[in-house]
Enzyme design. Structure first.
Site, short mmCIF file in Angstrom:
data_model
loop_
_atom_site.label_atom_id
_atom_site.label_comp_id
_atom_site.label_asym_id
_atom_site.label_seq_id
_atom_site.Cartn_x
_atom_site.Cartn_y
_atom_site.Cartn_z
N GLU A 281 -3.67 -5.87 5.21
CA GLU A 281 -3.84 -7.31 4.55
C GLU A 281 -3.59 -8.14 5.86
O GLU A 281 -4.02 -9.49 5.62
CB GLU A 281 -2.81 -7.47 3.40
CG GLU A 281 -3.48 -8.42 2.64
CD GLU A 281 -2.71 -8.62 1.29
OE1 GLU A 281 -3.36 -8.35 0.44
OE2 GLU A 281 -1.45 -9.07 1.26
N HIS A 302 -1.63 20.18 4.85
CA HIS A 302 -2.39 21.06 4.20
C HIS A 302 -3.65 20.28 3.49
O HIS A 302 -4.29 20.89 2.47
CB HIS A 302 -1.54 21.76 2.95
CG HIS A 302 -0.61 22.54 3.73
ND1 HIS A 302 -0.81 23.93 3.54
CD2 HIS A 302 0.68 22.26 4.08
CE1 HIS A 302 0.35 24.34 4.45
NE2 HIS A 302 1.19 23.41 4.52
N LYS A 414 -10.72 -11.64 -6.77
CA LYS A 414 -9.92 -12.29 -7.71
C LYS A 414 -10.83 -13.14 -8.58
O LYS A 414 -10.89 -13.28 -9.66
CB LYS A 414 -8.87 -12.76 -7.08
CG LYS A 414 -7.72 -11.77 -6.48
CD LYS A 414 -6.47 -12.48 -5.89
CE LYS A 414 -5.42 -11.50 -5.23
NZ LYS A 414 -4.50 -12.22 -4.90
#
Length: 446
Positions: A281, A302, A414
């Site tokens: 950000e 893994h 938003k």
């Protein structure tokens, strides 16, 4: 043991860091200016004396609850979760019967209904965190739990609420004043991803009994030179945050556009998620930046480590270790011969061996790597890590020529979400939404 940055595998000889290093004087002058003007409270922590007094006043109040439900998202939750996982792991272990912190950081109806059905209202404090007071994912949950608390607790409902928000403005500030709800401020100029060492992270830490003084002391040890009004370029050039910033900026110049955060302190794995928001950000601006990739040692050896080792050569790595982790139980002596190499050794030796092996393997496969070796895995070291990475992020942004303190791009999503919910004043977004939804879709069953 000391906290150390090991640069041996950083590939400094293949990077052209001189251009960025030469800007130390400019960066020092900018730090002096902005810390002096109050623009960098993450570094100055000028709010801390007042906050410590407020926290002291709330200590007995918080002891009256068994559960804390934190309503927050992004930077309002990631730091608190990292501290919880690092220093209160017992909540995730069998037999826990102490205080419990629950973090509602998503639009998750399953979790919300579970909290509503099972949390004992009389023993629960609900902490709502939103600097603006307008974050719908958070404030929406506040509305639901306000109604829940009123039904369960009657006139006592407001005693079970704590709001962390702007000191003067916003819906939550108005709500606190109207209903006599306890509040703590989010300081001006302190963005969510930089806020873990404010009330945002320290209230849940205090509730869990984490040593917040050590957290703060560790951070102050790191930032002290950076907030000195006599700071010079020469002093800054020796500071580890600036050295990390010049390395990160030089990596970008060479096309290394992914930054792995590989945590070999298992309880600190959630700091990877905190770092990912901080880095992404802050630095993902104007077509620039490097993608943060949280990874957990040994788990991700893994899984995604194949890509790190043998994929495109665009990755660098911050490699977090601690040589003083617990030894753990011993492996039995009665083991099959194929496992005789661990016979009688401590279980904790395995993660140290795995960490060393993977660090060497990454380096041998061309991944520039800086090891952050913490002398201890206590709160003071966590405070140092938080401050170091935060300061390095700010300085990296400045060297890149972008503002590491804003986040303009996330606002579009938003606004469009609010348009979908038919919020007022978003006519352009609603038109875009209608066009998007009415367009022909290329859909295929699977």
């Amino acid at each position: 043991m000391a906290d150390i940055l090991d640069w041996t595998s950083a590939n400094l000889d293949t990077l052209d860091g001189a251009t960025h290093e030469a800007r130390a004087g400019e960066m020092a002058a900018r730090l002096v200016e902005q810390t002096g003007s109050g623009e960098l409270p993450f570094l100055t922590m000028s709010y801390m004396a007042g906050l410590k007094q407020q926290l002291s006043n709330l200590k007995d109040y918080l002891k009256g609850f068994d559960h804390m439900l934190l309503l927050g998202i992004g930077g309002s939750a990631l730091g608190a979760r990292a501290l919880q996982k690092a220093f209160f792991p017992q909540q995730d272990q069998p037999g826990h019967n102490g205080p419990s912190l629950w973090i509602a950081d998503n639009v998750d109806a399953y979790a919300l209904e579970s909290y509503l059905a099972t949390l004992p209202a009389e023993k629960t404090v609900i902490v709502t965190i939103s600097k603006s007071g307008g974050t719908i994912e958070t404030v929406g949950q506040y509305f639901i739990f306000k109604e829940w608390a009123q039904k369960k607790l009657g006139d006592e409902w407001n005693r079970h609420m704590l709001l962390i928000t702007d000191e003067e403005e916003g819906f939550l500030r108005t709500e606190a004043d109207r209903n006599t709800i306890k509040t703590l401020p989010v300081p001006d100029n302190l963005g969510g991803r930089y806020s873990v060492l404010s009330a945002v992270g320290l209230i849940p830490a205090l509730f869990l009994g984490i040593d917040i003084d050590s957290l703060i002391d560790g951070a102050r040890d790191v930032v002290a030179p950076l907030i000195d009004p006599t700071l010079t370029g020469q002093t800054l050039s020796r500071h580890p945050s600036f050295q990390l910033a010049t390395w990160a900026a030089s990596l970008l110049d060479k096309g290394f556009d992914e930054m792995i955060f590989f945590a070999y302190i298992p309880l600190w794995a959630s700091f990877g998620d905190w770092f990912a928001q901080l880095w992404a950000e802050s630095l993902g601006k104007e077509g620039k930046g490097s993608q943060p990739v949280p990874a957990i040692g040994v788990t991700d050896q893994h899984s995604v480590n194949q890509m790190f080792m043998d994929g495109i050569r665009n990755k660098a790595c911050l490699f977090l270790t601690c040589p003083t982790l617990p030894a753990g139980p011993r492996f039995p002596n009665d083991l099959p011969d194929q496992f005789d190499y661990v016979r009688g050794k401590n279980f904790g030796e395995l993660i140290q061996a795995e960490g060393l092996g993977n660090r060497m393997a990454l380096s041998q496969n061309g991944v520039p790597l800086v090891e952050l070796s913490m002398g201890d895995d206590g709160p003071k070291q966590a405070g140092k890590l938080i401050a170091l990475l935060g300061a390095a992020t700010i300085l990296t942004g400045w060297l890149m020529g972008i503002n590491p303190l804003d986040q303009p791009a996330v606002e579009l999503g938003k606004r469009l979400a609010k348009a979908r919910m038919n919020a007022d004043g978003l006519e352009e977004e609603k038109a875009d939404m209608d066009a998007f939804l009415s367009a022909d879709r290329d859909t295929r069953e699977f």
